[in-house]
Design a protein around this motif. Structure first.
Motif, short mmCIF file in Angstrom:
data_model
loop_
_atom_site.label_atom_id
_atom_site.label_comp_id
_atom_site.label_asym_id
_atom_site.label_seq_id
_atom_site.Cartn_x
_atom_site.Cartn_y
_atom_site.Cartn_z
N LEU A 158 1.02 -1.53 0.06
CA LEU A 158 0.27 -0.11 0.03
C LEU A 158 0.65 1.42 0.12
O LEU A 158 1.17 2.06 -0.78
CB LEU A 158 -1.20 -0.07 1.55
CG LEU A 158 -1.93 -1.05 0.48
CD1 LEU A 158 -2.72 -0.84 2.54
CD2 LEU A 158 -3.16 -0.69 -0.03
N THR A 159 1.81 1.52 0.67
CA THR A 159 3.51 2.58 0.66
C THR A 159 3.44 2.73 -0.35
O THR A 159 3.94 3.51 -1.14
CB THR A 159 3.84 2.12 1.61
OG1 THR A 159 3.18 2.37 2.49
CG2 THR A 159 5.40 3.42 1.84
N GLY A 160 3.79 1.33 -0.73
CA GLY A 160 4.21 1.49 -2.60
C GLY A 160 2.97 2.24 -3.15
O GLY A 160 3.80 2.59 -3.99
N ILE A 161 2.46 1.66 -3.50
CA ILE A 161 1.32 2.02 -4.69
C ILE A 161 0.77 3.36 -4.46
O ILE A 161 1.47 4.35 -5.24
CB ILE A 161 -0.43 1.15 -4.08
CG1 ILE A 161 0.48 -0.02 -4.69
CG2 ILE A 161 -0.90 2.91 -5.65
CD1 ILE A 161 -1.34 -0.94 -4.11
N GLY A 162 1.16 4.35 -2.65
CA GLY A 162 0.74 5.38 -2.61
C GLY A 162 2.17 6.45 -3.20
O GLY A 162 1.53 7.59 -4.21
N GLU B 156 -8.94 4.30 6.38
CA GLU B 156 -8.18 5.48 4.89
C GLU B 156 -8.11 6.84 6.12
O GLU B 156 -7.88 6.99 4.90
CB GLU B 156 -9.10 5.28 3.74
CG GLU B 156 -10.88 5.71 4.00
CD GLU B 156 -11.92 4.91 4.60
OE1 GLU B 156 -12.78 4.98 4.02
OE2 GLU B 156 -11.33 3.87 5.47
N PHE B 157 -8.31 7.28 6.57
CA PHE B 157 -7.92 8.35 7.21
C PHE B 157 -6.91 8.68 7.38
O PHE B 157 -6.18 10.15 6.53
CB PHE B 157 -8.99 8.73 8.39
CG PHE B 157 -8.68 10.09 9.15
CD1 PHE B 157 -9.16 11.58 9.18
CD2 PHE B 157 -7.69 10.60 9.38
CE1 PHE B 157 -9.18 12.46 9.09
CE2 PHE B 157 -6.90 11.61 10.25
CZ PHE B 157 -8.22 12.76 10.14
N TRP C 49 -8.21 -7.32 5.54
CA TRP C 49 -8.60 -7.55 3.94
C TRP C 49 -9.48 -6.33 4.14
O TRP C 49 -9.57 -5.37 3.15
CB TRP C 49 -9.24 -8.68 3.68
CG TRP C 49 -8.13 -9.74 4.22
CD1 TRP C 49 -8.15 -10.91 5.07
CD2 TRP C 49 -7.62 -10.29 2.92
NE1 TRP C 49 -7.43 -11.55 4.67
CE2 TRP C 49 -6.74 -10.82 4.16
CE3 TRP C 49 -6.37 -9.61 2.13
CZ2 TRP C 49 -5.67 -11.53 3.02
CZ3 TRP C 49 -5.42 -9.84 1.30
CH2 TRP C 49 -5.07 -10.74 2.19
N ARG C 50 -10.87 -5.86 4.96
CA ARG C 50 -11.28 -4.71 4.29
C ARG C 50 -10.76 -3.17 4.81
O ARG C 50 -11.02 -2.61 4.15
CB ARG C 50 -12.95 -4.90 6.07
CG ARG C 50 -13.50 -4.09 5.83
CD ARG C 50 -14.45 -3.78 6.94
NE ARG C 50 -13.56 -3.40 8.50
CZ ARG C 50 -14.11 -3.40 8.91
NH1 ARG C 50 -15.27 -3.72 9.92
NH2 ARG C 50 -13.32 -2.89 9.96
N ASP C 51 -10.17 -2.96 5.92
CA ASP C 51 -9.42 -1.99 5.86
C ASP C 51 -8.15 -1.70 4.56
O ASP C 51 -8.32 -0.60 4.45
CB ASP C 51 -8.44 -1.60 7.53
CG ASP C 51 -9.99 -1.68 8.59
OD1 ASP C 51 -11.42 -1.42 8.01
OD2 ASP C 51 -9.85 -2.24 9.52
N GLY C 52 -7.95 -3.31 4.34
CA GLY C 52 -6.64 -2.94 3.60
C GLY C 52 -6.98 -2.67 2.35
O GLY C 52 -6.59 -1.66 0.97
N TRP C 53 -8.62 -3.23 2.03
CA TRP C 53 -9.44 -2.74 0.28
C TRP C 53 -9.55 -1.44 0.64
O TRP C 53 -9.43 -0.70 -0.45
CB TRP C 53 -10.00 -3.55 0.35
CG TRP C 53 -11.32 -2.96 -0.21
CD1 TRP C 53 -12.91 -2.63 0.17
CD2 TRP C 53 -11.15 -3.33 -1.59
NE1 TRP C 53 -12.89 -2.59 -1.25
CE2 TRP C 53 -12.45 -2.65 -2.66
CE3 TRP C 53 -9.94 -3.43 -2.85
CZ2 TRP C 53 -12.60 -2.10 -3.89
CZ3 TRP C 53 -10.41 -3.18 -4.60
CH2 TRP C 53 -11.59 -2.56 -4.67
#
Length: 389
Positions: free
Chosen positions: A153-157, A191-192, A228-232
């Motif tokens: 997620l950090t890499g995508i960001g 996601e905040f 999984w929910r919060d990761g999505w």
């Protein structure tokens, strides 16, 4: 040290100004809250920092509010559930010029906040902790989060937004209250954390990163985080805030592939493949249009910052130019269709060889469809661009 236990943001004069507000979101953290508040208060007193500790309670039923009040921390009651909701209310109630936020599960050390405060005093708008640089104690982070979730997620960001942050989801971070308030953060869930980093990057704020440690969660119950929910939700948010990567780049790719394929296949009898390449162009164009819709809407609603390059480009995306270009495509499609109809007439409107007519019909239909897409997309863009209160 100025600490007040009232629920509402109190009135104060200039002599009561607070430098640092330490905000902790809380939902049934009775096991660890006292330790976190004590460490935060010790930091303020031992370093002669004018500050306050705020517990943004999200509806605890285990006595967390009473614990916070007994330790002279301010309690802000937040009825709307969600990590982001609690933090937004806590930030709004804070009196400090600088705010440091962190979870109340004793995984972050509130007694070691000097690196954050020093960077804020140097003029940075956002100071992120980096657990991968500071140290993650054994058992503090599940392997799935440590080696897959957070790095991915950090890499995508970092890819989507060119962010300098190496740990997007570190819960311990500091920021100037006026800077973060100006971002008008909207999300109410986990996601905040991503929204804060993304918007600060898009608005070109000064961002720094300092090493911080992560200890095992001090609670006996499972964490609120759902892998999984919060990761999505984090992943979904990152792409929704990047119209270029979600829509524009994939659309341009499909258009180029479809166009090159169409030009290569026109002289050949491979009509079925030609149909696929033409469809790729149509789909790609529609995706690019979605990118324009999203960009215009995001800027007009304050979700995305103004973009000078897009503003210059959008001068040519007015209704009139769209109507002209779309009409040209429609006329080209009609002209090619008439030509194909003439060929059919030469065969007395009987059976035709697909290899002869389809290289004309397929581009004609594609041009016809793209023309109408351009015309009606231009109308919709004009509606999105209307000035409104």
């Amino acid at each position: 040290m100025l600490i007040n236990s009232t629920d509402r943001k109190p009135s104060f004069d200039k002599q009561d100004l607070v430098e640092v507000s330490i905000v902790m979101p809380c939902l049934n953290e009775a096991e660890t809250l006292a330790t976190c508040v004590r460490k935060a208060q010790s930091y303020l007193s031992e370093n002669n920092v004018s500050g306050e500790v705020i517990v943004a309670d999200n509806g605890s039923s285990d006595g967390s509010q009473q614990i916070a009040r007994s330790m002279n921390a301010r309690v802000v009651n937040v009825p709307t559930r969600g990590y982001g909701s609690a933090l937004k209310e806590g930030i709004a109630a804070a009196r400090g010029q600088y705010i440091i936020m962190g979870d109340a599960d004793d995984s972050y050390d509130f007694s070691r906040l000097n690196p954050f405060v020093q960077k804020l005093r140097q003029g940075y708008d956002l100071v992120m902790g980096n657990r991968f640089r500071g140290g993650i104690a054994p058992g503090a982070m599940p392997p799935l989060h440590r080696y897959l979730g957070n790095p991915v997620l950090t890499g995508i960001g970092r890819l989507l937004f060119a962010s300098p942050c190496g740990d997007f989801h570190c819960g311990l971070r500091g920021f100037r209250q006026d800077s973060i308030t100006a971002l008008d953060l909207q999300t109410t869930g986990m996601e905040f954390a991503s929204e804060m980093v993304v918007k600060a990057t898009l608005h070109k704020m000064k961002i720094a990163e300092v090493p911080t440690t992560l200890s095992p969660d001090g609670r006996s119950r499972p964490p609120h985080l759902n892998t999984w929910r919060d990761g999505w939700r984090h992943l979904r948010f990152l792409f929704m805030y990047s119209p270029r990567w979600l829509f524009f780049y994939p659309g341009i790719f499909l258009i180029l592939v479809g166009l090159l394929g169409t030009l290569w296949l026109l002289p050949s009898p491979k009509v079925h493949t030609l149909l696929y390449s033409s469809t790729a162009m149509t789909i790609g164009f529609q995706i690019v249009v979605f990118a324009l819709f999203t960009k215009v809407f995001g800027i007009s609603e304050g979700l995305l910052p103004p973009d000078r390059r897009f503003k210059r480009f959008s001068r040519y995306l007015n209704l009139e130019s769209g109507l002209i270009f779309g009409s040209i495509l429609v006329l080209l499609g009609i002209g090619a269709s008439i030509y194909a109809f003439g060929i059919w007439g030469q065969h007395s409107f009987g059976s035709l060889n697909p290899a002869e007519t389809m290289p004309i019909v397929i581009p004609a239909v594609t041009s016809f469809a793209l023309g109408f897409q351009v015309i009606f997309s231009s109308f919709f863009l004009s509606i999105l661009g209307l000035k409104r209160k």
